[in-house]
Design an enzyme around this catalytic site. Structure first.
Site, short mmCIF file in Angstrom:
data_model
loop_
_atom_site.label_atom_id
_atom_site.label_comp_id
_atom_site.label_asym_id
_atom_site.label_seq_id
_atom_site.Cartn_x
_atom_site.Cartn_y
_atom_site.Cartn_z
CG HIS A 1 -3.08 -6.33 21.07
ND1 HIS A 1 -2.34 -6.96 22.02
CD2 HIS A 1 -2.26 -5.51 20.41
CE1 HIS A 1 -1.11 -6.53 21.95
NE2 HIS A 1 -1.03 -5.64 20.99
CB CYS B 1 -1.79 0.68 0.25
SG CYS B 1 -0.09 0.68 0.77
C1 PEP Z 1 1.08 3.66 5.13
O1 PEP Z 1 2.01 4.05 5.82
O2 PEP Z 1 0.43 4.39 4.36
C2 PEP Z 1 0.65 2.25 5.19
C3 PEP Z 1 -0.23 1.78 4.35
O3 PEP Z 1 1.17 1.48 6.14
P1 PEP Z 1 0.77 1.56 7.68
O4 PEP Z 1 -0.45 2.43 7.79
O5 PEP Z 1 0.55 0.17 8.12
O6 PEP Z 1 1.99 2.20 8.30
#
Ligand code: PEP
Ligand code: MG
Length: 747
Positions: free
Chosen positions: A353, A665
């Site tokens: 955290h 993303c």
């Molecule tokens: C991903 O899996 O690419 C994503 C953006 O989500 P996280 O990294 O939070 O799993």
């Protein structure tokens, strides 16, 4: 003893003097000091009563002899007949044959073994508890003398590991990027040698009693006043604290230590040291937890005793660099951010955290640095290198100069990126949406600073991960509303809870799964335990009253999961409407595409979606069957391989055919070459950590997306492991900017 501490002797003389003093005052025939060398061997460093020639010659390996036994168990021991003891090991050079009674106590500092103090007599006799206590007190003083550095300057002891004046460099994990230089603030109070011995024991008992009363009152206040701070200890932990704060055994040990002549502070530290030494050697989880609680309590008590320490934390020096065993998110958020430059932790992990919060605050953090507390004194100059996971303590002038240069370069780059705040457009005129990923409200200021187009991924689970208790509906709604307010009209995409796998919340049911990444996580948990997800949806609807609400569901692996999640949302929307609540002005629903299976089934859901976000971290983890958390395999395969790029192209083309906006993303959206390739494949929306937006804007500006698209079209079926070498070789001929090829764009 006070006179001893103040004596203007060199360290060896002090040690010799100390052994003489103990032997003479307490009637021992022998008193010896063994200190741990870097090799772990225990070296006889001073003695009264054994042969002086043996000093600095005799070394005992860990576990060897009675001295090694004390070191191994980190507990005092005594025997009236040393030679009969099963661990006895005869060292003729010491001349210890005549001595029968043996007592040894560990010399501890910061829970680590510094050495062993022994006393012996010819006569076979019992050793009283008080005699052991006295030796333990002396051992504590000794630990300070050793750590003060004087001893290490003595020529014959130059190898000793414990001096505090030389520069130190530690390699740990880089858990939050950036560079920092500043003044050490040691969060775990440590009592300096000048404050160990009390002038007035009565007064120290009073101070101890007052501090204990204040400690108890503080705990009661939190428990009864309902003031359990967000992200602070849970009610259970507080109740355990309350129990310990009234624990007679603990309190008696503290009082006894004061009665023996220690200050109240030193007594707390001594008991903490002994507990910690045991903790570090125990594998019993429950026992370890109990001792962790006791340790936290001891730290609180030390802060009650030492005004200067609490003042230091309340009024951080400018350029403060925190050194701690670990730090909770609440504690971190309480520190004055305008003065906090960096953090070094003995424990901590990338997903801890503290690391999440530090990243959100843009504060460099290095963790997993065992020994940092021991080696740092408050006020030392420290450098935190969050790029390579380094901690420099008392760096030399040339190290300081090198870092100053790096810090200047970093700040110049940041300045240059800050000037690129306008819209992101490729060299051939294609507008690219660059959004930021965020997870905590405190990150929202970066929306304005980076000029991001919005928040492409708001990881709502962070609020849950940094809390010890389940955030209630109102607390959730407050955070979401503040996020929307901070976005000031720019779009924010909230992702519903993505717990499980690598994302652990303290209060979530902790099931041990053989393959957590393939286990019960994200939407699977949300659909199986609808209470949690339903509450979150309700909080999101409430927070977005009068504003657009954009949300998406993570880890959808089959069309029916998307439909079930959507149904749940619709039910909550109807529920809010029926109750006459103010509604969001529009609701846009997206799916995170994170599983290869869903890439094939995407046609079944596109008609019901407003947008798709490709979670490339997870998508690639499942595509290559390579755990993103496992360093041995995480980098084994290249996203720039034709099959992986084929998958990205297929997803983007499927979305384009139905006019559904699609973004990427994962981490790759922030990597120069990868991002350029995604854009050339037709992705016009990328979301990444805020720090990457400036650098990526630079890449986009130099990219000829059309030209790279043409290049890719003729290489997507190449029989190669990766297109990276060919792309790098083609460089500007493939429309790529020089920085993407050379990978010279830095945060
Ligand atoms: C991903 O899996 O690419 C994503 C953006 O989500 P996280 O990294 O939070 O799993
Ligand atoms: Mg993911």
């Amino acid at each position: 003893m006070r006179a001893l501490m103040a004596a203007q002797e060199n360290a060896q003389e002090r040690l010799d003097h100390l052994t003489d003093l103990i032997a003479e005052e307490a009637g021992w025939d022998v008193c010896s000091i063994y200190l741990a060398r870097p090799s772990q061997a225990l070296e006889l460093c001073a003695t009264h009563g054994l042969k002086p020639e043996a000093v600095h010659k005799v070394r005992l390996q860990p576990g060897e002899g009675l001295v090694g036994f004390v070191a191994g168990s980190v507990r005092p021991m005594w025997t009236a007949n040393a030679r009969e003891h099963e661990n006895f090991s005869y060292k003729p050079e010491t001349g210890e044959e005549p001595f029968n009674t043996f007592v040894g106590v560990p010399i501890l500092r910061g829970g680590r073994l510094v050495g062993v103090l022994t006393a012996q007599t010819e006569a076979e006799r019992a050793v009283a508890e008080e005699e052991i206590e006295t030796l333990q007190t002396v051992a504590m003083v000794l630990a300070e003398i050793v750590a003060s550095g004087d001893i290490a300057e003595a020529e014959e002891m130059a190898e000793l590991e414990l001096r505090q004046s030389k520069p130190e460099r530690f390699q740990g994990g880089a858990y939050s990027g950036g560079l920092a230089m500043g003044v050490a603030v040691v969060l775990e109070p440590h009592v300096g040698s000048e404050h160990l011995i009390a002038d007035d024991s009565e007064r120290e008992i009073e101070r101890l009693d007052l501090a204990i009363a204040a400690l108890r009152a503080g705990i009661d206040d939190m428990l009864e006043g309902g003031r359990i701070p967000f992200g602070g200890p849970t009610r259970d932990v507080l109740q355990a604290y309350r129990m310990f704060a009234h624990d007679r055994g603990w309190l008696n040990r503290l009082r006894e230590a004061v009665q023996l002549g220690l200050t109240a502070d030193a007594a707390v530290e001594r008991v903490r040291n002994e507990n910690r030494a045991r903790l570090m050697r125990s594998n019993d989880q429950l026992f370890r937890e109990r001792l962790h609680d006791l340790e936290d309590l001891a730290n609180r008590l030390l802060r009650h005793l030492d005004d200067a320490q609490s003042q230091m934390i309340e009024h951080l020096p400018d350029n403060a660099v925190i050194v701690a065993r670990n730090i909770g998110p609440a504690e971190l958020l309480e520190l004055d951010r305008s003065k906090l430059r960096g953090i070094a932790l003995e424990e901590g992990a990338a997903s801890s955290h503290a690391a999440i919060v530090a990243k959100a605050l843009g504060i460099p953090l290095v963790g997993g640095i065992e020994g940092a507390l021991d080696k740092t004194e408050a006020g030392d100059t420290l450098i935190i290198d969050g790029e390579f996971g380094l901690l420099h303590i008392r760096p030399t002038d040339d190290v300081v100069a090198t870092y100053k240069e790096r810090m200047q370069a970093l700040s110049d780059r940041r300045q240059a990126y800050a000037e690129l705040r306008g819209p992101s457009v490729t060299r051939d005129g294609k507008r690219i949406q660059l959004s930021m990923n965020a997870g905590l409200l405190i990150e929202m200021t970066q929306l304005e600073e980076t000029g991001a187009d919005g928040v492409g991924l708001f990881r709502t689970e962070f609020q849950f991960m940094v809390a010890d208790t389940l955030p209630r509906l109102d607390a959730q709604a407050t955070v979401y509303k503040s996020v929307l307010d901070a976005a000031a009209g720019k779009p924010v995409v909230f992702r519903t809870l993505d717990l499980g796998g690598d994302k652990v919340a303290p209060f979530a049911p902790s099931t041990v799964e053989p393959n957590p990444a393939l286990g019960w996580r994200a939407i699977r948990m949300g659909l199986d335990r609808p209470g949690l997800l339903r509450y979150q949806l309700r909080a999101l609807i409430q927070a977005a009253a009068g504003k657009p609400l954009h949300l998406m569901f993570p880890m959808i692996a089959a069309p029916w999961e998307m439909r079930a999640a959507r149904d749940m949302l619709d039910r909550e929307l109807r529920h809010a409407k029926r109750r006459g609540h103010d509604m969001p002005t529009e609701v846009k629903v997206g799916m995170m595409l994170e599983t290869p299976g869903m890439a094939w089934a995407i046609g079944e859901v596109l008609d019901t979606l407003d947008f798709v976000a490709v979670g490339a971290n997870d998508l690639m983890q499942y595509f290559f069957a390579a755990d993103r958390q496992n360093a041995r395999v995480a980098e084994r395969y290249d996203v720039l391989s034709p099959p992986a790029l084929g998958l990205f192209k297929q997803i983007r083309d499927a979305c384009a055919a139905k006019n559904v906006p699609v973004s990427v993303c994962g981490e790759i959206a922030a990597k120069p070459l990868e991002a350029a390739v995604l854009i050339a494949l037709g992705y016009d929306s990328l979301s990444m950590a805020a720090a990457h937006i400036g650098p990526l804007k630079k890449i986009v500006a130099g990219l000829d997306a059309g030209k790279l698209g043409t290049w890719l079209a003729s290489h997507l079926n190449d029989p190669v492991n990766s297109l990276r070498p060919a792309l790098t070789a083609a460089g500007e001929n493939a429309g790529l900017p020089k920085e993407a090829v050379e990978n010279t764009v830095k945060i």
